[in-house]
Design an enzyme around this catalytic site. Structure first.
Site, PDB file in Angstrom:
ATOM      1  N   ASP A  47     143.931  39.644  73.993  1.00 21.41           N
ATOM      2  CA  ASP A  47     144.793  40.683  73.278  1.00 21.41           C
ATOM      3  C   ASP A  47     144.411  42.185  73.951  1.00 21.41           C
ATOM      4  OD1 ASP A  47     145.823  42.006  71.089  1.00 21.41           O
ATOM      5  OD2 ASP A  47     144.373  41.679  69.864  1.00 21.41           O
ATOM      6  N   PRO A  49     156.835  49.060  84.561  1.00 16.80           N
ATOM      7  CA  PRO A  49     157.056  47.542  84.876  1.00 16.80           C
ATOM      8  C   PRO A  49     155.975  47.406  86.004  1.00 16.80           C
ATOM      9  CG  PRO A  49     159.093  48.635  84.188  1.00 16.80           C
ATOM     10  CD  PRO A  49     158.161  49.707  84.262  1.00 16.80           C
ATOM     11  N   THR A 106     150.712  47.565  62.670  1.00 20.32           N
ATOM     12  CA  THR A 106     150.676  47.544  61.373  1.00 20.32           C
ATOM     13  C   THR A 106     150.071  49.160  60.746  1.00 20.32           C
ATOM     14  OG1 THR A 106     148.828  46.243  61.524  1.00 20.32           O
ATOM     15  CG2 THR A 106     150.719  45.296  60.646  1.00 20.32           C
ATOM     16  N   ARG A 121     136.911  38.402  60.341  1.00 19.70           N
ATOM     17  CA  ARG A 121     135.870  38.500  59.248  1.00 19.70           C
ATOM     18  C   ARG A 121     135.595  37.417  58.314  1.00 19.70           C
ATOM     19  NH1 ARG A 121     137.334  44.588  58.487  1.00 19.70           N
ATOM     20  NH2 ARG A 121     139.307  43.715  59.020  1.00 19.70           N
TER      21      ARG A 121
HETATM   22  O1  C5P Z   1     138.608  40.500  60.688  1.00 18.58           O
HETATM   23  P1  C5P Z   1     140.187  40.452  60.354  1.00 18.58           P
HETATM   24  O2  C5P Z   1     140.544  39.046  60.011  1.00 18.58           O
HETATM   25  O3  C5P Z   1     141.101  41.552  59.450  1.00 18.58           O
HETATM   26  O4  C5P Z   1     140.787  40.727  61.942  1.00 18.58           O
HETATM   27  C1  C5P Z   1     142.099  40.473  62.246  1.00 18.58           C
HETATM   28  C2  C5P Z   1     142.183  40.614  63.882  1.00 18.58           C
HETATM   29  O5  C5P Z   1     143.566  40.682  64.034  1.00 18.58           O
HETATM   30  C3  C5P Z   1     141.502  41.735  64.565  1.00 18.58           C
HETATM   31  O6  C5P Z   1     141.012  41.490  65.773  1.00 18.58           O
HETATM   32  C4  C5P Z   1     142.611  42.789  64.399  1.00 18.58           C
HETATM   33  O7  C5P Z   1     142.353  43.690  65.661  1.00 18.58           O
HETATM   34  C5  C5P Z   1     143.766  42.043  64.870  1.00 18.58           C
HETATM   35  N1  C5P Z   1     145.232  42.397  64.406  1.00 18.58           N
HETATM   36  C6  C5P Z   1     145.346  42.805  63.069  1.00 18.58           C
HETATM   37  N2  C5P Z   1     146.538  43.457  62.760  1.00 18.58           N
HETATM   38  C7  C5P Z   1     147.342  43.743  63.518  1.00 18.58           C
HETATM   39  C8  C5P Z   1     147.333  43.318  65.087  1.00 18.58           C
HETATM   40  C9  C5P Z   1     146.112  42.838  65.142  1.00 18.58           C
HETATM   41  O8  C5P Z   1     144.357  42.797  62.004  1.00 18.58           O
HETATM   42  N3  C5P Z   1     148.671  44.099  63.248  1.00 18.58           N
END
Ligand code: C5P
Length: 232
Positions: A59, A66, A119, A211
């Site tokens: 990620d 490009p 988000t 988490r």
């Molecule tokens: O701990 P948690 O379940 O919130 O982690 C979600 C993971 O998804 C983290 O690695 C976070 O950076 C990623 N993520 C997110 N929201 C997004 C894009 C990525 O929570 N819109």
């Protein structure tokens, strides 16, 4: 690829990650390596986790001209990861270049997923800082369509957007959704959340769970619960 749970390895160093993965003994969860771990440990950590038998979503959210993205993707593809991502805001030319870079000599390549609007971006900051005046939900769907037309495999989106993305881009276009919590969990800093079961019902293809698994008293049990609720 079948519906699956991706565990976000949001750790800052190798030791922490390896001791976390050791708890899973024979099991090999699909894992996500993000910027923190990658920048701390470099490609070696990707190779080591791959050698342990895990699928990997790298990620790193690429976004550049490009030519640079094509070359960077070529390097990442050689790490044998299973999924990588970029920002759809890099435009069609960048996404097409990324696909070229990712495709290995034998024609195989990792899945390529687009980030639409993060988000953390809301309507106000989008209008003020990016000068995009359309409603954010429309912007997200437009980015998803652009990614699909460029040949990408799917998008990262909120579980609340997954059904709409499938409606607009088709069932085969993958939705990778973070923001998952068990029903009884604290939401943490995620505002719009769904349980694994709900994410399954609305048609997410992959849930990314950090988490609720990494901070659980028993991470393996929490992972197995996610699999039971989402993937079975
Ligand atoms: O701990 P948690 O379940 O919130 O982690 C979600 C993971 O998804 C983290 O690695 C976070 O950076 C990623 N993520 C997110 N929201 C997004 C894009 C990525 O929570 N819109």
């Amino acid at each position: 690829m079948d519906r699956d749970v991706i565990v976000a390895l949001d750790f800052s160093g190798r030791e922490e990650v390896i001791s976390f993965l050791d708890r899973f003994s024979g099991k090999k969860p699909f894992v996500k390596i993000g910027m923190e771990l990658y920048y701390a440990e470099g490609p070696a950590i990707v190779k080591e986790i791959k050698e342990r038998g895990h699928k990997i979503f790298l990620d790193l959210k690429l976004h550049d001209i490009p030519n640079t993205v094509e070359k960077a993707m070529r390097v990442l593809s050689r790490l044998n990861v299973d999924m990588v991502n970029l920002h759809a805001a890099g435009t069609t030319a960048m996404m097409e270049a990324a696909l070229r870079g990712l495709t290995r000599e034998d024609g195989t390549r990792p899945l390529l997923i687009a980030v639409t609007q993060l988000t953390s971006t809301d309507q106000e900051s989008m209008e003020k800082d990016l000068l995009i005046k359309e409603p954010i939900a429309e912007v997200v769907m437009h980015y998803a369509k652009t990614a699909k037309n460029a040949g990408l495999d799917g998008v990262v989106c909120s579980p609340l957007e997954a059904a709409k993305v499938h409606e607009v881009c088709g069932k085969e276009f993958l939705t990778v959704t973070p923001g998952v919590r068990f029903a009884e969990n604290d939401k943490g800093d995620q505002k719009r959340v769904m349980t694994p079961e709900e994410a399954k019902k609305i048609g997410s293809d992959f849930i990314v769970v950090g988490r609720p698994i990494t901070k659980a008293a028993d991470p393996v049990a929490a992972y197995e619960r996610c699999i039971r609720e989402f993937a079975e």
